[in-house]
Design an enzyme around this catalytic site. Sequence first.
Site, PDB file in Angstrom:
ATOM      1  N   ARG A 140      -2.002 -11.594   8.101  1.00 61.05           N
ATOM      2  CA  ARG A 140      -1.071 -11.586   9.232  1.00 61.05           C
ATOM      3  C   ARG A 140      -1.873 -11.717  10.523  1.00 61.05           C
ATOM      4  O   ARG A 140      -2.981 -11.198  10.616  1.00 61.05           O
ATOM      5  CB  ARG A 140      -0.303 -10.263   9.220  1.00 61.05           C
ATOM      6  CG  ARG A 140       0.806 -10.147  10.211  1.00 61.05           C
ATOM      7  CD  ARG A 140       1.621  -8.879   9.999  1.00 61.05           C
ATOM      8  NE  ARG A 140       2.422  -8.995   8.784  1.00 61.05           N
ATOM      9  CZ  ARG A 140       2.552  -8.049   7.860  1.00 61.05           C
ATOM     10  NH1 ARG A 140       1.936  -6.889   7.998  1.00 61.05           N
ATOM     11  NH2 ARG A 140       3.305  -8.236   6.803  1.00 61.05           N
ATOM     12  N   ASN A 174      -1.548   1.670   8.936  1.00 60.03           N
ATOM     13  CA  ASN A 174      -2.103   0.844   7.864  1.00 60.03           C
ATOM     14  C   ASN A 174      -3.411   1.446   7.378  1.00 60.03           C
ATOM     15  O   ASN A 174      -4.301   1.697   8.190  1.00 60.03           O
ATOM     16  CB  ASN A 174      -2.416  -0.568   8.392  1.00 60.03           C
ATOM     17  CG  ASN A 174      -1.201  -1.272   8.907  1.00 60.03           C
ATOM     18  OD1 ASN A 174      -0.312  -1.612   8.154  1.00 60.03           O
ATOM     19  ND2 ASN A 174      -1.155  -1.486  10.219  1.00 60.03           N
ATOM     20  N   ASP A 178      -6.666  -5.203   5.197  1.00 60.96           N
ATOM     21  CA  ASP A 178      -5.512  -4.349   4.929  1.00 60.96           C
ATOM     22  C   ASP A 178      -5.560  -3.914   3.459  1.00 60.96           C
ATOM     23  O   ASP A 178      -5.619  -4.751   2.572  1.00 60.96           O
ATOM     24  CB  ASP A 178      -4.231  -5.148   5.218  1.00 60.96           C
ATOM     25  CG  ASP A 178      -2.974  -4.341   5.026  1.00 60.96           C
ATOM     26  OD1 ASP A 178      -2.776  -3.811   3.913  1.00 60.96           O
ATOM     27  OD2 ASP A 178      -2.181  -4.255   5.970  1.00 60.96           O
ATOM     28  N   ASP A 202      -3.149  -2.223   1.825  1.00 59.63           N
ATOM     29  CA  ASP A 202      -1.803  -2.091   1.254  1.00 59.63           C
ATOM     30  C   ASP A 202      -1.091  -0.778   1.567  1.00 59.63           C
ATOM     31  O   ASP A 202       0.082  -0.797   1.914  1.00 59.63           O
ATOM     32  CB  ASP A 202      -1.796  -2.285  -0.276  1.00 59.63           C
ATOM     33  CG  ASP A 202      -2.608  -3.485  -0.711  1.00 59.63           C
ATOM     34  OD1 ASP A 202      -2.411  -4.572  -0.155  1.00 59.63           O
ATOM     35  OD2 ASP A 202      -3.466  -3.315  -1.585  1.00 59.63           O
ATOM     36  N   ASP A 256       0.453   2.334   3.338  1.00 60.96           N
ATOM     37  CA  ASP A 256       0.908   2.563   4.702  1.00 60.96           C
ATOM     38  C   ASP A 256       1.535   3.949   4.771  1.00 60.96           C
ATOM     39  O   ASP A 256       2.099   4.426   3.791  1.00 60.96           O
ATOM     40  CB  ASP A 256       1.968   1.531   5.110  1.00 60.96           C
ATOM     41  CG  ASP A 256       1.450   0.105   4.987  1.00 60.96           C
ATOM     42  OD1 ASP A 256       0.488  -0.229   5.686  1.00 60.96           O
ATOM     43  OD2 ASP A 256       2.014  -0.662   4.172  1.00 60.96           O
ATOM     44  N   ASP A 261       4.133   1.704  -0.244  1.00 62.58           N
ATOM     45  CA  ASP A 261       3.419   0.617  -0.919  1.00 62.58           C
ATOM     46  C   ASP A 261       2.354   1.076  -1.908  1.00 62.58           C
ATOM     47  O   ASP A 261       1.355   0.381  -2.124  1.00 62.58           O
ATOM     48  CB  ASP A 261       2.807  -0.353   0.107  1.00 62.58           C
ATOM     49  CG  ASP A 261       3.860  -0.946   1.032  1.00 62.58           C
ATOM     50  OD1 ASP A 261       5.005  -1.129   0.566  1.00 62.58           O
ATOM     51  OD2 ASP A 261       3.549  -1.212   2.202  1.00 62.58           O
ATOM     52  N   GLU A 266       2.075  -1.565  -4.644  1.00 62.79           N
ATOM     53  CA  GLU A 266       1.317  -2.737  -4.176  1.00 62.79           C
ATOM     54  C   GLU A 266      -0.181  -2.422  -4.169  1.00 62.79           C
ATOM     55  O   GLU A 266      -1.000  -3.248  -4.574  1.00 62.79           O
ATOM     56  CB  GLU A 266       1.788  -3.114  -2.769  1.00 62.79           C
ATOM     57  CG  GLU A 266       1.139  -4.354  -2.208  1.00 62.79           C
ATOM     58  CD  GLU A 266       1.595  -4.684  -0.793  1.00 62.79           C
ATOM     59  OE1 GLU A 266       1.066  -5.653  -0.244  1.00 62.79           O
ATOM     60  OE2 GLU A 266       2.463  -3.972  -0.233  1.00 62.79           O
TER      61      GLU A 266
END
Length: 184
Positions: free
Chosen positions: A26, A90, A106, A108, A110, A123, A126
């Site tokens: 991102r 994050n 990152d 994953d 959060d 997450d 994830e």
Amino acid sequence: MKDSRLPREGDFVTIKSYKHDGSLHRTWRDTMVLKTSENAIIGLNDHTLVTEDDGRRWVTREPAIVYFHRKYWFNIVAMIRDNGVSYYCNLASPFVLDKEALKYVDYDLDVKVFPNGEKRLLDTDEYELHKAHWRYPADVDYIVREHVKILVDWINNQQGPFSDAYIDLWYRRYLEIKRRNSRQ
């Protein structure tokens, strides 16, 4: 000695997050820098263009103070909303800064903090999926899990960005810089 490469108050930087394999995740364009120090950068996003890895683009809806550190494995986004401040944190590598952008990986996980103080770890599925897929090293897994604890301690103790005084100070500073820049 001051690092001449550090952005100064009022400068704009791009923020790029990556995944563990190095792929771009991102990008945030034009985050206003409010403060830089040897180890931290505080900025503000306000109607900032965000581009996702699939090319989808959107604009942030409300002002958000962002906090990045060179030693902590998390960064903090404090979204200033009508009903109070919401936090999106994050779990991520410490940031690096080059001529192109402020960058981090990152990881994953959060932590979301609602205006009423409720906390949620997000997450986890994830994280486990990516940990297996990209084979996160054991030391990275350990550091990320330990920094969740540090982050929750900051939240519980209203430390740093989790303090009302911090939010007030940096949001007022943003408005001053914005006013000053509009007069130039």
